[in-house]
Design an enzyme around this catalytic site. Sequence first.
Site, PDB file in Angstrom:
ATOM      1  N   GLY A 149       0.831  -1.196   0.000  1.00  0.00           N
ATOM      2  CA  GLY A 149       0.000   0.000   0.000  1.00  0.00           C
ATOM      3  C   GLY A 149       0.866   1.246   0.000  1.00  0.00           C
ATOM      4  O   GLY A 149       2.022   1.222   0.431  1.00  0.00           O
ATOM      5  N   CYS A 150       0.308   2.360  -0.468  1.00  0.00           N
ATOM      6  CA  CYS A 150       1.094   3.580  -0.631  1.00  0.00           C
ATOM      7  C   CYS A 150       1.587   4.141   0.706  1.00  0.00           C
ATOM      8  O   CYS A 150       2.771   4.454   0.866  1.00  0.00           O
ATOM      9  CB  CYS A 150       0.298   4.630  -1.407  1.00  0.00           C
ATOM     10  SG  CYS A 150      -1.354   4.949  -0.758  1.00  0.00           S
TER      11      CYS A 150
END
EC number: 1.2.1.38
Length: 345
Positions: A149-150
Amino acid sequence: MVDQSLTVAVVGASGYTGGEVIRLLADHPNADLVFLSAERNAGAAVGAVHPWLRNHPGVAKEKFRPLAEMPEVDAAFCCLPTGKLPPVLDTVAGQAKSVFNLAGDFRLRDAGELRRHYPDSTDAGGEFAYYIPELSGGAPESRFVNLPGCMAVASIYALYPLFLDDLVEPHVVVDAKTGSSGSGKGSGEHPAERAGNFRVHKPHGHRHAPEISQAIAELTGVQPELQFSTYSLDTPRGILVSAYARLREDRQGLEVKRAFAKAYVGRPFLRLRSAPKKPQDFPMLKAVNGSNLAEVSVSVSGREIVTVAALDNLIKGAAGQAVQAFNLVHGLDEEAGLPRTAVGL
């Protein structure tokens, strides 16, 4: 390095991340973009759905098609919303030699955490490797790859050297600030509520928290005690993470700086901002947005440590990171098709 062209599909290509994958692959020297799927936008031209691509000579007039029409390809980039890939994974896997998933479906290994944060993914098949290009050690053996995930990967960059060299006490605090594109096109937040505002998103319970803890433990052998909180920025894109840790009594501040230099030397898309003195010396969104670069810095005062990481959530935190993994998996130049310069203003 190989010189051949590889056929590529983008599954779920009408969202923000899908649009960025298209933009990067459209000018990639080794990618032949042959299929773009979007169910609700099937039949629409790319340039009509993604206005920033409507002047691209190669892809602007290409049409989105239903997933059922997907041909055999060398690689598929899956940009579907979380929970949407598992029901169609067999279809994608049957047509693609390698699968890169940008959603969260296959990130967590703990069954309880998976049920809590990704309830639509608990019965998903496939042996997905959780893969961070700079830290996972070479190309994954599995043909199924799940990217971080970012906000998770920005936090991992901020924490990894501290735990790799066992420099800090287990308890760490991370706050992550993100732009509005992180919510995707389906966000229900009105722009008027976000503009000119800076607010809490989730003080506890964010699904990236167990992902960060899992990754740090697997990469370093140390299980952190993590407090992770998220905030919403008044900006379309970009993530800024601040991590707070306490140096162990038997370690020195100089060891911290050496650990970051050792961990990130020679990484083409990780830029260590060493010895920042002025505010503009620290990682910031203006220096990374639009690029596949992440900036990281560390500041030590006595036993108090603050690390900062900045990246573009849509590029280094998603599409660019996936293209970087694609390059490594297929024996291409790691930097192929990836921007190193930010857009600035």
